[in-house]
Design a protein around this motif. Structure first.
Motif, PDB file in Angstrom:
ATOM      1  N   ILE A   1       2.573  -5.557   9.978  1.00 32.07           N
ATOM      2  CA  ILE A   1       3.500  -5.398   8.740  1.00 32.07           C
ATOM      3  C   ILE A   1       4.369  -4.368   8.849  1.00 32.07           C
ATOM      4  CG2 ILE A   1       1.974  -6.657   7.298  1.00 32.07           C
ATOM      5  CD1 ILE A   1       0.991  -3.983   6.354  1.00 32.07           C
ATOM      6  N   PRO A   2       5.698  -4.092   8.334  1.00 33.87           N
ATOM      7  CA  PRO A   2       6.347  -2.921   8.329  1.00 33.87           C
ATOM      8  C   PRO A   2       5.813  -1.751   7.627  1.00 33.87           C
ATOM      9  CG  PRO A   2       7.142  -4.443   6.513  1.00 33.87           C
ATOM     10  CD  PRO A   2       6.146  -5.117   7.134  1.00 33.87           C
ATOM     11  N   LEU A   3       6.351  -0.492   7.988  1.00 35.40           N
ATOM     12  CA  LEU A   3       5.831   0.697   7.429  1.00 35.40           C
ATOM     13  C   LEU A   3       7.007   1.412   6.887  1.00 35.40           C
ATOM     14  CD1 LEU A   3       3.909   3.327   9.236  1.00 35.40           C
ATOM     15  CD2 LEU A   3       5.816   3.891   8.141  1.00 35.40           C
ATOM     16  N   TYR A   4       7.229   1.552   5.597  1.00 31.84           N
ATOM     17  CA  TYR A   4       8.498   2.352   5.107  1.00 31.84           C
ATOM     18  C   TYR A   4       8.232   3.788   4.541  1.00 31.84           C
ATOM     19  CZ  TYR A   4      10.016  -2.542   3.831  1.00 31.84           C
ATOM     20  OH  TYR A   4      10.592  -3.556   3.863  1.00 31.84           O
ATOM     21  N   CYS A   5       9.103   4.541   5.093  1.00 28.79           N
ATOM     22  CA  CYS A   5       9.157   5.943   4.630  1.00 28.79           C
ATOM     23  C   CYS A   5      10.604   6.656   4.972  1.00 28.79           C
ATOM     24  CB  CYS A   5       8.148   6.994   5.485  1.00 28.79           C
ATOM     25  SG  CYS A   5       8.365   7.058   7.518  1.00 28.79           S
ATOM     26  N   SER A   6      10.892   7.903   4.720  1.00 30.09           N
ATOM     27  CA  SER A   6      11.964   8.393   4.881  1.00 30.09           C
ATOM     28  C   SER A   6      12.255   8.737   6.294  1.00 30.09           C
ATOM     29  CB  SER A   6      12.001   9.711   3.853  1.00 30.09           C
ATOM     30  OG  SER A   6      11.236  10.808   4.791  1.00 30.09           O
ATOM     31  N   GLN A   7      13.274   9.097   6.700  1.00 33.44           N
ATOM     32  CA  GLN A   7      13.777   9.472   8.026  1.00 33.44           C
ATOM     33  C   GLN A   7      13.105  10.692   8.488  1.00 33.44           C
ATOM     34  OE1 GLN A   7      17.824  10.040   9.212  1.00 33.44           O
ATOM     35  NE2 GLN A   7      17.692   9.520  11.211  1.00 33.44           N
ATOM     36  N   GLY A   8      13.097  11.629   7.513  1.00 32.05           N
ATOM     37  CA  GLY A   8      12.583  13.033   7.890  1.00 32.05           C
ATOM     38  C   GLY A   8      10.924  12.654   8.128  1.00 32.05           C
ATOM     39  N   THR A   9      10.318  12.030   7.143  1.00 31.74           N
ATOM     40  CA  THR A   9       8.852  11.670   7.801  1.00 31.74           C
ATOM     41  C   THR A   9       8.788  11.207   9.004  1.00 31.74           C
ATOM     42  OG1 THR A   9       8.088  11.311   5.252  1.00 31.74           O
ATOM     43  CG2 THR A   9       6.774  10.350   6.629  1.00 31.74           C
ATOM     44  N   ALA A  10       9.563  10.260   9.105  1.00 29.90           N
ATOM     45  CA  ALA A  10       9.240   9.452  10.449  1.00 29.90           C
ATOM     46  C   ALA A  10       9.691  10.417  11.730  1.00 29.90           C
ATOM     47  CB  ALA A  10      10.627   7.883  10.566  1.00 29.90           C
TER      48      ALA A  10
ATOM     49  N   LEU B   1       0.896  -0.804  -0.083  1.00 33.28           N
ATOM     50  CA  LEU B   1       0.003  -0.078   0.026  1.00 33.28           C
ATOM     51  C   LEU B   1       0.873   1.033  -0.015  1.00 33.28           C
ATOM     52  CD1 LEU B   1      -3.087   0.910   0.436  1.00 33.28           C
ATOM     53  CD2 LEU B   1      -2.409   1.310   2.693  1.00 33.28           C
ATOM     54  N   ILE B   2       0.506   2.215  -0.814  1.00 30.40           N
ATOM     55  CA  ILE B   2       1.354   3.566  -0.847  1.00 30.40           C
ATOM     56  C   ILE B   2       0.452   4.587  -0.226  1.00 30.40           C
ATOM     57  CG2 ILE B   2       2.252   5.281  -2.294  1.00 30.40           C
ATOM     58  CD1 ILE B   2       3.282   3.369  -4.349  1.00 30.40           C
ATOM     59  N   ASP B   3       0.597   4.961   0.865  1.00 27.91           N
ATOM     60  CA  ASP B   3      -0.080   5.763   1.645  1.00 27.91           C
ATOM     61  C   ASP B   3      -1.473   5.369   2.411  1.00 27.91           C
ATOM     62  OD1 ASP B   3       1.712   8.056   1.483  1.00 27.91           O
ATOM     63  OD2 ASP B   3       0.534   8.798  -0.225  1.00 27.91           O
ATOM     64  N   CYS B   4      -1.644   5.824   3.812  1.00 26.66           N
ATOM     65  CA  CYS B   4      -2.915   5.404   4.250  1.00 26.66           C
ATOM     66  C   CYS B   4      -3.372   6.844   4.817  1.00 26.66           C
ATOM     67  CB  CYS B   4      -2.646   4.307   5.308  1.00 26.66           C
ATOM     68  SG  CYS B   4      -4.171   3.863   6.210  1.00 26.66           S
TER      69      CYS B   4
ATOM     70  N   VAL C   1       4.847   5.044   3.079  1.00 29.21           N
ATOM     71  CA  VAL C   1       4.205   6.563   3.269  1.00 29.21           C
ATOM     72  C   VAL C   1       5.165   7.634   2.386  1.00 29.21           C
ATOM     73  CG1 VAL C   1       3.706   8.241   5.102  1.00 29.21           C
ATOM     74  CG2 VAL C   1       3.044   5.977   5.216  1.00 29.21           C
ATOM     75  N   THR C   2       4.608   8.566   1.569  1.00 29.39           N
ATOM     76  CA  THR C   2       5.377   9.319   0.888  1.00 29.39           C
ATOM     77  C   THR C   2       5.638  10.589   1.722  1.00 29.39           C
ATOM     78  OG1 THR C   2       2.970  10.197   0.283  1.00 29.39           O
ATOM     79  CG2 THR C   2       3.993   8.827  -1.167  1.00 29.39           C
ATOM     80  N   HIS C   3       4.975  10.892   2.622  1.00 27.69           N
ATOM     81  CA  HIS C   3       5.327  12.295   3.702  1.00 27.69           C
ATOM     82  C   HIS C   3       4.221  12.271   4.893  1.00 27.69           C
ATOM     83  CE1 HIS C   3       2.282  13.887   0.744  1.00 27.69           C
ATOM     84  NE2 HIS C   3       2.160  14.991   1.613  1.00 27.69           N
ATOM     85  N   GLU C   4       4.559  13.053   5.689  1.00 29.10           N
ATOM     86  CA  GLU C   4       3.742  13.282   6.978  1.00 29.10           C
ATOM     87  C   GLU C   4       2.406  13.903   6.889  1.00 29.10           C
ATOM     88  OE1 GLU C   4       6.536  17.034   6.962  1.00 29.10           O
ATOM     89  OE2 GLU C   4       6.671  14.930   6.218  1.00 29.10           O
ATOM     90  N   HIS C   5       2.086  14.398   5.938  1.00 27.82           N
ATOM     91  CA  HIS C   5       0.733  15.117   5.909  1.00 27.82           C
ATOM     92  C   HIS C   5      -0.569  14.113   6.006  1.00 27.82           C
ATOM     93  CE1 HIS C   5       2.501  18.650   3.438  1.00 27.82           C
ATOM     94  NE2 HIS C   5       3.085  18.829   4.473  1.00 27.82           N
ATOM     95  N   GLY C   6      -1.570  14.605   6.820  1.00 26.71           N
ATOM     96  CA  GLY C   6      -2.273  13.602   7.338  1.00 26.71           C
ATOM     97  C   GLY C   6      -3.318  12.860   6.139  1.00 26.71           C
ATOM     98  N   ASP C   7      -3.496  13.643   5.168  1.00 27.06           N
ATOM     99  CA  ASP C   7      -4.064  12.890   4.049  1.00 27.06           C
ATOM    100  C   ASP C   7      -3.444  11.955   3.317  1.00 27.06           C
ATOM    101  OD1 ASP C   7      -2.315  14.953   3.100  1.00 27.06           O
ATOM    102  OD2 ASP C   7      -3.633  15.016   1.045  1.00 27.06           O
ATOM    103  N   HIS C   8      -2.057  11.548   3.712  1.00 30.54           N
ATOM    104  CA  HIS C   8      -1.203  10.251   3.366  1.00 30.54           C
ATOM    105  C   HIS C   8      -0.837   9.626   4.414  1.00 30.54           C
ATOM    106  CE1 HIS C   8      -0.930  12.159  -0.792  1.00 30.54           C
ATOM    107  NE2 HIS C   8      -1.019  13.272  -0.084  1.00 30.54           N
TER     108      HIS C   8
ATOM    109  N   ARG D   1       8.996  17.309   5.234  1.00 30.49           N
ATOM    110  CA  ARG D   1      10.152  16.943   5.818  1.00 30.49           C
ATOM    111  C   ARG D   1      11.110  16.544   4.718  1.00 30.49           C
ATOM    112  NH1 ARG D   1      12.540  17.156  11.086  1.00 30.49           N
ATOM    113  NH2 ARG D   1      14.344  16.717  10.871  1.00 30.49           N
ATOM    114  N   GLU D   2      10.888  15.223   4.003  1.00 30.56           N
ATOM    115  CA  GLU D   2      11.584  14.797   3.236  1.00 30.56           C
ATOM    116  C   GLU D   2      10.714  13.821   2.454  1.00 30.56           C
ATOM    117  OE1 GLU D   2      15.419  11.209   3.291  1.00 30.56           O
ATOM    118  OE2 GLU D   2      14.824  12.072   5.305  1.00 30.56           O
ATOM    119  N   PRO D   3      10.064  14.313   1.424  1.00 30.74           N
ATOM    120  CA  PRO D   3       9.043  13.563   0.877  1.00 30.74           C
ATOM    121  C   PRO D   3       9.626  12.582  -0.187  1.00 30.74           C
ATOM    122  CG  PRO D   3       8.954  15.710  -0.089  1.00 30.74           C
ATOM    123  CD  PRO D   3      10.062  15.880   1.193  1.00 30.74           C
TER     124      PRO D   3
END
Length: 252
Positions: free
Chosen positions: A74-83, A25-28, A54-61, A120-122
């Motif tokens: 299951i794992p969640l993948y994203c950039s360190q900036g997003t995390a 899944l890309i984004d939730c 997850v592409t970035h930290e905005h709530g709609d994603h 932060r790091e999209p």
């Protein structure tokens, strides 16, 4: 390989990609409950879902991503900036991604693409399996050479056509928000999306879906007109995504 939008817009985004009974899944940007309901509407098996990107930290994603990963283990993948922005860096579910990474997820190859957006790091993603490439791209304000190069050769494209500049100018948003949306780190207009299609189009593209369409600053007719001219609608229609509807599957 196949993919489907479970909803696309400012109130929530999620795209499911599946290959040989395994999915990611890309984004939730929906609650866990809503996302699981939308999987059912798409006739997709939540038990086959192996990861969320997850592409970035905005709530709609991002707002429902961690709860979903915890529920399904299951794992969640994203950039360190997003995390960092989401306070996920110490969570056991988190896996770090950096722009330029090529990662194997659910039997598919995932390329992480750095994009210009006010986060932060999209990242955005190009997913490949069995020689088929699907590019999922939203939430960027300008077309960089890096983005154009990364999305070449895709058999399926899900792109952002967020706003019509004239509707945005005359719409309800205050000047500061208008400037953010239309700026180089905001969102693509219909014309910018059409330009991107012209820059990356090739005969192998089978599906083009356009999403993240603003309900206040755009209209589906304007999107369809702009993109059909760029894509060549006579043989390859443009499919517009909706906020509150699960789309049809795009299958290769």
């Amino acid at each position: 390989m196949r993919y489907v939008s479970l909803g696309s817009g400012s109130k929530g985004n999620a795209t499911l990609l599946e290959h040989q009974g395994r999915s990611l899944l890309i984004d939730c940007g929906f609650s866990r409950k809503t996302l699981l309901q939308r999987l059912e509407l798409a006739r997709a098996d939540a038990g086959q879902l192996e990861a969320v990107l997850v592409t970035h930290e905005h709530g709609d994603h991002a707002k429902g991503a961690l709860a979903l990963c915890e529920a399904l283990d299951i794992p969640l993948y994203c950039s360190q900036g997003t995390a960092i922005k989401m306070d996920w860096t110490e969570h056991a579910r988190w896996r770090s991604l950096t722009g330029g990474d090529l990662t194997r997820v659910a039997g598919m190859s995932v390329a992480a693409v750095t994009v210009p957006h006010d986060a932060r790091e999209p990242l955005q993603f190009v997913v490949e399996a069995a020689g088929l490439r699907v590019g999922v791209l939203s939430d960027l304000g300008s077309l960089t050479p890096h983005v154009i190069a990364a999305y070449q050769g895709c058999h399926g494209l899900q792109l952002e056509a967020n706003h019509d500049p004239e509707m945005l100018r005359k719409g309800p948003y205050p000047p500061g928000l208008q400037a953010r949306v239309a700026g180089p780190y905001g969102h693509l207009s219909n014309a910018q999306c059409a330009e991107l299609i012209r820059r990356i189009d090739w005969p192998g593209v089978q599906y083009l879906t356009a999403g993240h369409i603003s309900e206040k600053n755009n209209h589906p007719d304007l999107v369809g007109q702009a993109l059909a001219l760029a894509f060549g609608s006579t043989s390859r229609p443009v499919h517009l995504l909706a906020q509150d509807q699960v789309a049809d599957w795009c299958e290769f």
